[in-house]
Design an enzyme around this catalytic site. Sequence first.
Site, PDB file in Angstrom:
ATOM      1  N   TYR A 199      67.778  43.649  69.787  1.00 15.41           N
ATOM      2  CA  TYR A 199      68.005  44.493  70.808  1.00 15.41           C
ATOM      3  C   TYR A 199      69.579  44.830  70.615  1.00 15.41           C
ATOM      4  O   TYR A 199      70.065  46.010  70.791  1.00 15.41           O
ATOM      5  CB  TYR A 199      67.866  44.171  72.148  1.00 15.41           C
ATOM      6  CG  TYR A 199      68.079  45.006  73.212  1.00 15.41           C
ATOM      7  CD1 TYR A 199      67.707  46.107  73.687  1.00 15.41           C
ATOM      8  CD2 TYR A 199      69.226  44.431  74.099  1.00 15.41           C
ATOM      9  CE1 TYR A 199      68.138  46.768  74.716  1.00 15.41           C
ATOM     10  CE2 TYR A 199      69.970  45.002  75.049  1.00 15.41           C
ATOM     11  CZ  TYR A 199      69.239  46.343  75.253  1.00 15.41           C
ATOM     12  OH  TYR A 199      69.807  47.044  76.253  1.00 15.41           O
ATOM     13  N   GLU A 200      70.416  43.896  70.313  1.00 12.44           N
ATOM     14  CA  GLU A 200      71.898  44.024  70.506  1.00 12.44           C
ATOM     15  C   GLU A 200      72.450  44.528  69.143  1.00 12.44           C
ATOM     16  O   GLU A 200      73.580  44.508  68.693  1.00 12.44           O
ATOM     17  CB  GLU A 200      72.464  42.701  70.943  1.00 12.44           C
ATOM     18  CG  GLU A 200      72.112  42.259  72.094  1.00 12.44           C
ATOM     19  CD  GLU A 200      72.901  41.001  72.743  1.00 12.44           C
ATOM     20  OE1 GLU A 200      73.133  40.282  71.641  1.00 12.44           O
ATOM     21  OE2 GLU A 200      72.865  40.782  73.655  1.00 12.44           O
ATOM     22  N   GLU A 210      74.920  32.415  78.161  1.00 13.33           N
ATOM     23  CA  GLU A 210      75.329  33.005  76.542  1.00 13.33           C
ATOM     24  C   GLU A 210      74.357  34.127  76.450  1.00 13.33           C
ATOM     25  O   GLU A 210      74.723  35.166  76.022  1.00 13.33           O
ATOM     26  CB  GLU A 210      75.010  31.769  75.647  1.00 13.33           C
ATOM     27  CG  GLU A 210      74.962  32.290  74.055  1.00 13.33           C
ATOM     28  CD  GLU A 210      76.414  32.626  73.821  1.00 13.33           C
ATOM     29  OE1 GLU A 210      76.705  33.308  72.800  1.00 13.33           O
ATOM     30  OE2 GLU A 210      77.331  32.216  74.348  1.00 13.33           O
ATOM     31  N   GLY A 247      62.713  45.871  84.615  1.00 16.31           N
ATOM     32  CA  GLY A 247      62.575  46.602  85.768  1.00 16.31           C
ATOM     33  C   GLY A 247      61.638  46.207  86.785  1.00 16.31           C
ATOM     34  O   GLY A 247      61.391  46.586  88.054  1.00 16.31           O
ATOM     35  N   GLY A 275      62.944  43.081  88.402  1.00 18.39           N
ATOM     36  CA  GLY A 275      63.604  41.843  89.102  1.00 18.39           C
ATOM     37  C   GLY A 275      63.763  40.705  88.323  1.00 18.39           C
ATOM     38  O   GLY A 275      64.498  39.970  89.031  1.00 18.39           O
ATOM     39  N   GLY A 285      65.430  40.029  85.532  1.00 13.33           N
ATOM     40  CA  GLY A 285      66.746  39.677  85.059  1.00 13.33           C
ATOM     41  C   GLY A 285      67.607  39.012  86.256  1.00 13.33           C
ATOM     42  O   GLY A 285      68.230  38.241  86.232  1.00 13.33           O
ATOM     43  N   ASN A 312      76.276  48.511  76.545  1.00 12.86           N
ATOM     44  CA  ASN A 312      75.056  48.144  77.461  1.00 12.86           C
ATOM     45  C   ASN A 312      75.206  48.360  78.619  1.00 12.86           C
ATOM     46  O   ASN A 312      75.271  47.468  79.587  1.00 12.86           O
ATOM     47  CB  ASN A 312      74.772  46.772  76.870  1.00 12.86           C
ATOM     48  CG  ASN A 312      73.298  46.535  77.013  1.00 12.86           C
ATOM     49  OD1 ASN A 312      72.444  47.295  77.497  1.00 12.86           O
ATOM     50  ND2 ASN A 312      72.913  45.332  76.592  1.00 12.86           N
ATOM     51  N   TYR A 328      75.261  44.044  86.791  1.00 11.61           N
ATOM     52  CA  TYR A 328      76.096  42.953  87.059  1.00 11.61           C
ATOM     53  C   TYR A 328      77.113  43.408  88.048  1.00 11.61           C
ATOM     54  O   TYR A 328      77.592  42.724  88.966  1.00 11.61           O
ATOM     55  CB  TYR A 328      76.868  42.482  85.809  1.00 11.61           C
ATOM     56  CG  TYR A 328      75.984  41.903  84.546  1.00 11.61           C
ATOM     57  CD1 TYR A 328      74.731  41.073  85.066  1.00 11.61           C
ATOM     58  CD2 TYR A 328      76.143  42.255  83.437  1.00 11.61           C
ATOM     59  CE1 TYR A 328      73.963  40.464  84.154  1.00 11.61           C
ATOM     60  CE2 TYR A 328      75.273  41.672  82.396  1.00 11.61           C
ATOM     61  CZ  TYR A 328      74.167  40.919  82.747  1.00 11.61           C
ATOM     62  OH  TYR A 328      73.378  40.041  81.893  1.00 11.61           O
TER      63      TYR A 328
END
Length: 172
Positions: A30-31, A88, A98, A100, A102, A129, A136
């Site tokens: 993904y990154e 990390e 989507g 909740g 995270g 991102n 955040y």
Amino acid sequence: MSSKAPFTIRPAEPGDVTLIHRFILELAEYERMLDEAVLTVEDVHRALFGETPAAEVVLAYEGEEPAGLALFFHNFSTFLGRRGLYLEDLYVRPAFRGRGYGKALLVHLAGIARDRGCGRMDWEVLAWNEGPIRFYESLGAVAMNEWRHFRLTGEALQRVAEQGSVAAGKED
């Protein structure tokens, strides 16, 4: 969290290392950094459950389905005179985003930090991102734009380490 299956978070156990390894590879993909993810299942086991564990993991589940993870360790703030919690990796699989989860993982880690007497909680996010950055910030997290992150790895790390014998007045 409006899912029908119950959502739970639990500490990782030694039997989870294959799942954790798979999540790390999914996150690396993904990154856009999959070529840098060279760790093995054995590396994960040693890092989390070896003689001197380097990090901890909590796993998120929707019912019996693994939904995500948070990998963290303690750092130290000389200014606060207390340890902190460094996040990390926070990863939620695409099928579970989507809902909740995270936020639930982040809240869980904030509770761990509070319960352990940590003075702060830190993490990084890739500049491109935007979704997580907005998330955040919505929680009250502040970007530390005045700080620059540096890294030594591979050959550069070896080169600098080799200078140690010269700097300490040692001869080869």
